[in-house]
Design a protein around this motif. Structure first.
Motif, mmCIF file in Angstrom:
data_model
loop_
_atom_site.group_PDB
_atom_site.id
_atom_site.type_symbol
_atom_site.label_atom_id
_atom_site.label_comp_id
_atom_site.label_asym_id
_atom_site.label_seq_id
_atom_site.Cartn_x
_atom_site.Cartn_y
_atom_site.Cartn_z
ATOM 1 N N LYS A 45 0.821 12.850 7.213
ATOM 2 C CA LYS A 45 1.211 11.818 8.188
ATOM 3 C C LYS A 45 1.064 12.314 9.626
ATOM 4 O O LYS A 45 0.859 11.514 10.551
ATOM 5 N N LYS A 46 1.177 13.606 9.835
ATOM 6 C CA LYS A 46 1.087 14.181 11.179
ATOM 7 C C LYS A 46 -0.356 14.231 11.687
ATOM 8 O O LYS A 46 -0.572 14.433 12.888
ATOM 9 N N HIS A 47 -1.328 14.046 10.782
ATOM 10 C CA HIS A 47 -2.716 14.336 11.147
ATOM 11 C C HIS A 47 -3.708 13.212 10.883
ATOM 12 O O HIS A 47 -4.835 13.270 11.389
ATOM 13 N N VAL A 48 -3.338 12.221 10.078
ATOM 14 C CA VAL A 48 -4.301 11.181 9.707
ATOM 15 C C VAL A 48 -3.837 9.813 10.199
ATOM 16 O O VAL A 48 -2.664 9.617 10.530
ATOM 17 N N ASP A 49 -4.759 8.871 10.247
ATOM 18 C CA ASP A 49 -4.442 7.523 10.724
ATOM 19 C C ASP A 49 -3.780 6.663 9.654
ATOM 20 O O ASP A 49 -3.026 5.745 9.974
ATOM 21 N N LYS A 50 -4.079 6.954 8.391
ATOM 22 C CA LYS A 50 -3.523 6.150 7.305
ATOM 23 C C LYS A 50 -3.620 6.953 6.018
ATOM 24 O O LYS A 50 -4.543 7.754 5.836
ATOM 25 N N ILE A 51 -2.665 6.723 5.117
ATOM 26 C CA ILE A 51 -2.672 7.378 3.804
ATOM 27 C C ILE A 51 -2.710 6.305 2.728
ATOM 28 O O ILE A 51 -1.861 5.411 2.706
ATOM 29 N N PHE A 52 -3.693 6.416 1.835
ATOM 30 C CA PHE A 52 -3.801 5.510 0.704
ATOM 31 C C PHE A 52 -3.407 6.249 -0.575
ATOM 32 O O PHE A 52 -3.962 7.310 -0.873
ATOM 33 N N ILE A 53 -2.481 5.692 -1.318
ATOM 34 C CA ILE A 53 -2.167 6.159 -2.664
ATOM 35 C C ILE A 53 -2.834 5.195 -3.637
ATOM 36 O O ILE A 53 -2.579 3.989 -3.587
ATOM 37 N N ILE A 54 -3.689 5.710 -4.503
ATOM 38 C CA ILE A 54 -4.321 4.862 -5.513
ATOM 39 C C ILE A 54 -3.826 5.279 -6.885
ATOM 40 O O ILE A 54 -3.817 6.471 -7.230
ATOM 41 N N SER A 55 -3.369 4.304 -7.656
ATOM 42 C CA SER A 55 -2.805 4.579 -8.975
ATOM 43 C C SER A 55 -2.812 3.293 -9.786
ATOM 44 O O SER A 55 -2.817 2.187 -9.230
ATOM 45 N N ARG A 56 -2.789 3.444 -11.093
ATOM 46 C CA ARG A 56 -2.620 2.282 -11.967
ATOM 47 C C ARG A 56 -1.160 2.126 -12.399
ATOM 48 O O ARG A 56 -0.821 1.191 -13.116
ATOM 49 N N ASP A 57 -0.318 3.059 -11.967
ATOM 50 C CA ASP A 57 1.091 3.075 -12.363
ATOM 51 C C ASP A 57 1.925 2.344 -11.316
ATOM 52 O O ASP A 57 2.011 2.761 -10.152
ATOM 53 N N GLU A 58 2.554 1.249 -11.720
ATOM 54 C CA GLU A 58 3.370 0.469 -10.797
ATOM 55 C C GLU A 58 4.533 1.287 -10.240
ATOM 56 O O GLU A 58 4.954 1.090 -9.096
ATOM 57 N N ASP A 59 5.064 2.213 -11.044
ATOM 58 C CA ASP A 59 6.159 3.063 -10.559
ATOM 59 C C ASP A 59 5.680 3.954 -9.414
ATOM 60 O O ASP A 59 6.403 4.179 -8.437
ATOM 61 N N VAL A 60 4.457 4.473 -9.537
ATOM 62 C CA VAL A 60 3.876 5.301 -8.470
ATOM 63 C C VAL A 60 3.710 4.471 -7.204
ATOM 64 O O VAL A 60 4.077 4.897 -6.099
ATOM 65 N N LEU A 61 3.141 3.275 -7.339
ATOM 66 C CA LEU A 61 2.879 2.435 -6.171
ATOM 67 C C LEU A 61 4.188 2.015 -5.495
ATOM 68 O O LEU A 61 4.274 1.977 -4.264
#
Length: 223
Positions: A45-61
């Motif tokens: 978060k300190k270095h990038v413009d955006k972070i994407f988490i990709i997962s098929r697990d609804e709990d993860v999302l």
């Protein structure tokens, strides 16, 4: 156009990191995955413009959203490399570079990420190998190469980048090479992971580490 986005693929929380059982219960392994992801994203978060988490697990999302991260629902009948392709398509045209990182490298904050990201402005392809011949970071333009994660992916990624004439640059980092799969890895976190969520959680579990002269360098136990 933004400068750089992070892409972090995350598998299901349930039944993950089975190599850590019976040292950790299923519930403890799930919490471990969550605190490791928090360490990775807190650093990025300190270095990038955006972070994407990709997962098929609804709990993860759902958990990712609780951390104020952007999420992508992984397509059905996908796999790791297809998921990364899907995420890079989402980023293409919006950002100059992507940084692909796994969720289980809690010592990422010990690596000077800012230097790597700054270098990536002038370099086509930066790669950080993991223990055992894998890959724990790639910085490149979205879709610059098809990813080859799983197995001995480091050499495969370098070979593909060379064929694409991307002049791959290797950054060798002990801390970034440490993805967590075994009790020995947890011992390394106890030694080197001060100020991380992961080490704090392992201390709550009363994980202890001692030097050892047997087949392993560390003796990792629970008090």
């Amino acid at each position: 156009m933004d400068n750089i986005y992070a892409i972090i693929p995350v598998s299901k929380f349930k039944n993950a990191k089975t190599r850590l059982s019976p040292f950790l219960s299923e519930e403890e392994r799930e919490k471990l995955l969550k605190v490791m992801l928090q360490d990775v994203t807190d650093t990025l978060k300190k270095h990038v413009d955006k972070i994407f988490i990709i997962s098929r697990d609804e709990d993860v999302l759902k958990y990712a959203k609780s951390l104020n991260l952007d999420t992508i629902l992984e397509n059905k009948d996908s796999n790791l490399n297809k998921a990364l392709k899907q995420a890079m398509k989402e980023c293409k045209g919006k950002v100059r570079k992507v940084i692909i990182v796994p969720s289980d490298v809690p010592l990422i904050g010990k690596t000077n990420i800012s230097i790597l990201i700054e270098a990536s402005k002038n370099l086509d392809f930066i790669i950080v190998p993991s223990k055992g011949g894998g890959t724990n970071m790639i910085i490149m333009k979205p879709m610059a190469i098809p990813t080859k994660f799983e197995g001995f992916s480091y050499r495969e990624h370098v070979n593909v980048a060379e064929r694409k004439k991307l002049n791959p640059q290797v950054h060798d980092s002990f801390f970034m090479a440490l993805d967590v799969n075994t009790a020995q890895d947890l011992g390394e976190i106890m030694i080197h992971g001060e100020h991380t969520h992961t080490r704090k959680y392992l201390k709550e579990l009363k994980v202890k580490v001692e030097p050892y002269r047997g087949t392993e360098r560390l003796k990792v136990t629970r008090g």
